[in-house]
Design an enzyme around this catalytic site. Sequence first.
Site, PDB file in Angstrom:
ATOM      1  N   HIS A  39      -6.417 -48.545  10.026  1.00  0.00           N
ATOM      2  CA  HIS A  39      -5.124 -48.005   9.629  1.00  0.00           C
ATOM      3  C   HIS A  39      -5.320 -47.025   8.476  1.00  0.00           C
ATOM      4  CE1 HIS A  39      -3.131 -51.760  11.314  1.00  0.00           C
ATOM      5  NE2 HIS A  39      -4.321 -52.227  11.011  1.00  0.00           N
ATOM      6  N   TYR A  40      -4.305 -46.212   8.195  1.00  0.00           N
ATOM      7  CA  TYR A  40      -4.186 -45.643   6.862  1.00  0.00           C
ATOM      8  C   TYR A  40      -2.970 -46.275   6.196  1.00  0.00           C
ATOM      9  CZ  TYR A  40      -0.955 -41.995   8.874  1.00  0.00           C
ATOM     10  OH  TYR A  40       0.058 -41.314   9.498  1.00  0.00           O
ATOM     11  N   THR A  41      -2.951 -46.240   4.850  1.00  0.00           N
ATOM     12  CA  THR A  41      -1.868 -46.910   4.124  1.00  0.00           C
ATOM     13  C   THR A  41      -0.541 -46.178   4.297  1.00  0.00           C
ATOM     14  OG1 THR A  41      -2.579 -45.718   2.131  1.00  0.00           O
ATOM     15  CG2 THR A  41      -3.355 -47.994   2.415  1.00  0.00           C
ATOM     16  N   GLU A 104      -7.265 -51.308   6.070  1.00  0.00           N
ATOM     17  CA  GLU A 104      -6.396 -50.241   5.589  1.00  0.00           C
ATOM     18  C   GLU A 104      -7.245 -49.233   4.812  1.00  0.00           C
ATOM     19  OE1 GLU A 104      -3.203 -49.528   5.845  1.00  0.00           O
ATOM     20  OE2 GLU A 104      -2.293 -51.354   6.675  1.00  0.00           O
ATOM     21  N   HIS A 146      -4.846 -47.931  14.878  1.00  0.00           N
ATOM     22  CA  HIS A 146      -3.501 -48.510  14.973  1.00  0.00           C
ATOM     23  C   HIS A 146      -2.677 -47.767  16.017  1.00  0.00           C
ATOM     24  CE1 HIS A 146       0.110 -50.283  12.506  1.00  0.00           C
ATOM     25  NE2 HIS A 146      -0.076 -50.894  13.655  1.00  0.00           N
TER      26      HIS A 146
END
Length: 263
Positions: A39-41, A104, A146
């Site tokens: 994921h990225y935040t 993340e 994601h």
Amino acid sequence: MEPLLDVFTADSPLVAEVLPSPNHGERLGVERPDMLVLHYTGMASTERAVAWLRDPARSVSAHYLVYEDGRIIQMVPEARRAWHAGASFWDGVNDLNSRSIGIEIANGGHDHGYPDFPAAQIEAVAALASDIVSRRAIAPARVLAHSDIAPRRKTDPGEKFPWEALYRAGVGHLVPEAPVTDGRFFMRGEHGQPIEALQAMLALYGYGVPISGTYCEETEAVVTAFQRHFRRARVDGIADVSTLTTLYELVASRPDPVDTSGA
């Protein structure tokens, strides 16, 4: 008063600090995680993202977070079910939180300028992912974005994420992108057997897509997700020759069968 959070020992030697999150539970129906989801935040501030993932009022968490400078923190033990995948699907399975480990990656994402991922951060993500897939025997084709598992909701970690850096570290499944050229393409609203064949190939790899023969909104979202991960030169949801060729090569070269037994 902030609730007491259980302290635990980091699963990876690469972890610089354990910052426990209360947002986790038992894994359901599986003996071990067999997927890794990146994921990225997607928030303007990394510190705000860390606080969000540790807030008991939020139904969200992840096992790990990698800062821009490469520092790694762990918030949930790998044995526990972190709440990072949300409503998602891959290869016949809906409860991907129970099956996966979530990382993340600190990055503002598409809503906050979508900056490039720093080299130190990518190096740390690759090292952490390599450690996880080695210890957990996670198959290459089970290392996912994601956006792969929730294509209508999510875009992370996005088309700027350099999957080839992980692949060079022995993580994930990748093939060279077929060059973008002119030629026949398929897009939303079209119907017919070629569309059905495209959908069947996407579903064979694991994507949740209807096999209807109609290039619907859902099919467009899945093609876009595929492009974000595997054919990043142009992300537009249109199945051009480059997209079709890359997909075919990916499916044909998958190095392992998909195991959904949880064993």
